[in-house]
Design a protein around this motif. Structure first.
Motif, PDB file in Angstrom:
ATOM      1  N   THR A   3       0.842  -1.200   0.000  1.00 35.48           N
ATOM      2  CA  THR A   3       0.000   0.000   0.000  1.00 35.48           C
ATOM      3  C   THR A   3       0.869   1.238   0.000  1.00 35.48           C
ATOM      4  N   PHE A   4       0.535   2.192  -0.864  1.00 31.41           N
ATOM      5  CA  PHE A   4       1.286   3.438  -0.956  1.00 31.41           C
ATOM      6  C   PHE A   4       0.355   4.630  -0.703  1.00 31.41           C
ATOM      7  N   LYS A   5       0.886   5.613  -0.007  1.00 32.74           N
ATOM      8  CA  LYS A   5       0.220   6.898   0.205  1.00 32.74           C
ATOM      9  C   LYS A   5       0.805   7.897  -0.779  1.00 32.74           C
ATOM     10  N   LEU A   6      -0.046   8.536  -1.527  1.00 30.73           N
ATOM     11  CA  LEU A   6       0.350   9.458  -2.587  1.00 30.73           C
ATOM     12  C   LEU A   6      -0.172  10.854  -2.265  1.00 30.73           C
ATOM     13  N   VAL A   7       0.696  11.865  -2.325  1.00 26.18           N
ATOM     14  CA  VAL A   7       0.277  13.254  -2.124  1.00 26.18           C
ATOM     15  C   VAL A   7       0.349  13.968  -3.467  1.00 26.18           C
ATOM     16  N   LEU A   8      -0.745  14.630  -3.835  1.00 28.58           N
ATOM     17  CA  LEU A   8      -0.876  15.257  -5.147  1.00 28.58           C
ATOM     18  C   LEU A   8      -1.145  16.754  -5.039  1.00 28.58           C
ATOM     19  N   GLU A   9      -0.595  17.488  -5.975  1.00 27.93           N
ATOM     20  CA  GLU A   9      -0.930  18.899  -6.168  1.00 27.93           C
ATOM     21  C   GLU A   9      -1.506  19.023  -7.570  1.00 27.93           C
ATOM     22  N   TYR A  10      -2.616  19.773  -7.694  1.00 28.02           N
ATOM     23  CA  TYR A  10      -3.167  19.904  -9.040  1.00 28.02           C
ATOM     24  C   TYR A  10      -3.959  21.187  -9.231  1.00 28.02           C
ATOM     25  N   ASP A  11      -4.017  21.586 -10.486  1.00 25.51           N
ATOM     26  CA  ASP A  11      -4.854  22.684 -10.957  1.00 25.51           C
ATOM     27  C   ASP A  11      -6.129  22.040 -11.484  1.00 25.51           C
ATOM     28  N   GLY A  12      -7.242  22.287 -10.813  1.00 25.89           N
ATOM     29  CA  GLY A  12      -8.477  21.612 -11.170  1.00 25.89           C
ATOM     30  C   GLY A  12      -9.277  22.263 -12.280  1.00 25.89           C
ATOM     31  N   THR A  13      -8.723  23.295 -12.915  1.00 27.39           N
ATOM     32  CA  THR A  13      -9.475  24.089 -13.886  1.00 27.39           C
ATOM     33  C   THR A  13     -10.103  23.248 -14.990  1.00 27.39           C
ATOM     34  N   HIS A  14      -9.352  22.317 -15.528  1.00 24.93           N
ATOM     35  CA  HIS A  14      -9.814  21.585 -16.709  1.00 24.93           C
ATOM     36  C   HIS A  14     -10.322  20.186 -16.388  1.00 24.93           C
ATOM     37  N   GLN A  28      -8.930  11.591 -10.646  1.00 26.32           N
ATOM     38  CA  GLN A  28      -8.779  10.171 -10.342  1.00 26.32           C
ATOM     39  C   GLN A  28      -8.465   9.363 -11.602  1.00 26.32           C
ATOM     40  N   GLU A  29      -9.220   9.589 -12.653  1.00 28.70           N
ATOM     41  CA  GLU A  29      -9.007   8.863 -13.899  1.00 28.70           C
ATOM     42  C   GLU A  29      -7.601   9.107 -14.446  1.00 28.70           C
ATOM     43  N   THR A  30      -7.150  10.364 -14.386  1.00 30.77           N
ATOM     44  CA  THR A  30      -5.841  10.705 -14.932  1.00 30.77           C
ATOM     45  C   THR A  30      -4.719  10.043 -14.145  1.00 30.77           C
ATOM     46  N   VAL A  31      -4.844  10.036 -12.826  1.00 28.69           N
ATOM     47  CA  VAL A  31      -3.830   9.396 -11.983  1.00 28.69           C
ATOM     48  C   VAL A  31      -3.842   7.888 -12.193  1.00 28.69           C
ATOM     49  N   GLU A  32      -5.026   7.298 -12.269  1.00 28.74           N
ATOM     50  CA  GLU A  32      -5.112   5.856 -12.490  1.00 28.74           C
ATOM     51  C   GLU A  32      -4.540   5.461 -13.849  1.00 28.74           C
ATOM     52  N   SER A  33      -4.742   6.304 -14.843  1.00 28.53           N
ATOM     53  CA  SER A  33      -4.169   6.016 -16.167  1.00 28.53           C
ATOM     54  C   SER A  33      -2.647   6.050 -16.123  1.00 28.53           C
ATOM     55  N   ALA A  34      -2.101   7.001 -15.373  1.00 27.30           N
ATOM     56  CA  ALA A  34      -0.649   7.080 -15.231  1.00 27.30           C
ATOM     57  C   ALA A  34      -0.109   5.849 -14.508  1.00 27.30           C
ATOM     58  N   LEU A  35      -0.789   5.434 -13.443  1.00 29.04           N
ATOM     59  CA  LEU A  35      -0.367   4.243 -12.703  1.00 29.04           C
ATOM     60  C   LEU A  35      -0.460   2.992 -13.575  1.00 29.04           C
ATOM     61  N   ASN A  80       5.359  11.187 -12.221  1.00 27.92           N
ATOM     62  CA  ASN A  80       5.502  12.540 -12.765  1.00 27.92           C
ATOM     63  C   ASN A  80       5.909  12.538 -14.229  1.00 27.92           C
ATOM     64  N   ALA A  81       6.479  11.445 -14.691  1.00 29.40           N
ATOM     65  CA  ALA A  81       6.797  11.333 -16.118  1.00 29.40           C
ATOM     66  C   ALA A  81       5.538  11.074 -16.945  1.00 29.40           C
ATOM     67  N   HIS A  82       4.513  10.487 -16.325  1.00 32.92           N
ATOM     68  CA  HIS A  82       3.288  10.145 -17.051  1.00 32.92           C
ATOM     69  C   HIS A  82       2.128  11.120 -16.799  1.00 32.92           C
ATOM     70  N   ALA A  85       0.921  18.238 -17.123  1.00 31.31           N
ATOM     71  CA  ALA A  85       1.593  19.355 -16.455  1.00 31.31           C
ATOM     72  C   ALA A  85       0.775  19.967 -15.332  1.00 31.31           C
ATOM     73  N   ASP A  86      -0.549  19.782 -15.332  1.00 31.01           N
ATOM     74  CA  ASP A  86      -1.381  20.401 -14.291  1.00 31.01           C
ATOM     75  C   ASP A  86      -1.635  19.483 -13.101  1.00 31.01           C
ATOM     76  N   ILE A  87      -0.955  18.332 -13.051  1.00 27.90           N
ATOM     77  CA  ILE A  87      -1.012  17.440 -11.892  1.00 27.90           C
ATOM     78  C   ILE A  87       0.410  17.028 -11.542  1.00 27.90           C
ATOM     79  N   SER A  88       0.750  17.105 -10.261  1.00 32.10           N
ATOM     80  CA  SER A  88       2.086  16.708  -9.821  1.00 32.10           C
ATOM     81  C   SER A  88       1.984  15.783  -8.617  1.00 32.10           C
TER      82      SER A  88
END
Length: 253
Positions: A3-14, A28-35, A80-82, A85-88
């Protein structure tokens, strides 16, 4: 499984908020796609809170489980490679298997930013609610002071909702001016649906002289959304931090 704990910063505009939805982009969808691109299999991400469309985050927390044998640093770099730019991803930390980003949380800190000046600010048009006429900050502060303690916040909960417990322990409800910005900070053990935005909309009406700060206890006692003010726009809201057992609650500023 780890189990991993992930801390995210994001611009929610789009994005249409945190929670996965059909045919619209979500955090959520964008992070899951990256994972999924990293693990080569679908992974489910659980968020600490469902931020609305247009809401930003400086410290959203999520958790996921995987049997892919990557280190914390490897997960962070790959994410962060996947990610766009508006999510870190700020950190990835292995945690105990019973950790749950939502149910293990002990408190959350939100900020709402109001820009109060006669001229518009192009660089903040999607970062703060712009209010051009002067606000009575001291009246707003007096009204906010009535919100602290364990109370029923039904008057600030937007329907429909599946929640059946309107009680929240508000430990901090403070306003401060930073130049032309008025920063409204709220810390509680939990928040109801659109609660912060409903509170801010009501405080703005106090600042505009449409309501009295002395009306706040009556408004809370009404336990009816119609008794409170408008819901503030989403783009001024920031999820700043989510606290767990090993992190301290903020000292009042």
């Amino acid at each position: 499984m780890t189990t991993f704990k992930l801390v995210l910063e994001y611009d929610g505009t789009h994005y249409a908020g945190w929670q996965r939805q059909l045919n619209v982009p979500t955090i959520q969808e964008t992070v899951e796609s990256a994972l999924a691109a990293i693990a080569q299999t679908r992974l489910t991400v659980v968020g600490a809170g469902r931020t609305d469309a247009g809401v930003h985050a400086l410290g959203q927390v999520a958790s996921f489980r995987t049997d892919r044998g990557l280190s914390e640093r490897e997960w962070l770099r790959a994410l962060n490679a996947h990610l766009p730019a508006d999510i870190s991803a700020l950190s990835v930390v292995q945690v105990a298997d019973d950790f749950h980003a939502r149910y293990s949380a002990k408190g959350k800190l939100y900020e709402y930013h109001l820009l109060n000046r006669p001229e518009r600010a192009p660089l903040l048009r999607e970062r703060a609610w712009m209010l051009y006429k002067p606000l009575d900050l001291y009246a707003m502060m007096d009204a906010a002071a009535c919100l602290t303690g364990r109370q029923d916040f039904s008057s600030f909960e937007t329907a429909p909702t599946e929640n059946d417990n309107p009680q929240c322990h508000m430990q901090q409800a403070e306003l401060r001016r930073q130049g032309d910005l008025i920063v409204c900070a709220f810390y509680a053990d939990r928040f109801l649906k659109q609660m912060v935005r409903s509170i801010v909309g009501t405080l703005v009406e106090v600042g505009q002289g449409k309501r009295s700060a002395a009306d706040m206890p009556r408004l809370l006692a009404a336990r009816a959304r119609a008794a409170a003010g408008r819901t503030a726009p989403a783009h001024g809201l920031y999820l700043v931090r989510v606290d767990y057992q090993d992190t301290p609650i903020p000292n009042p500023t």
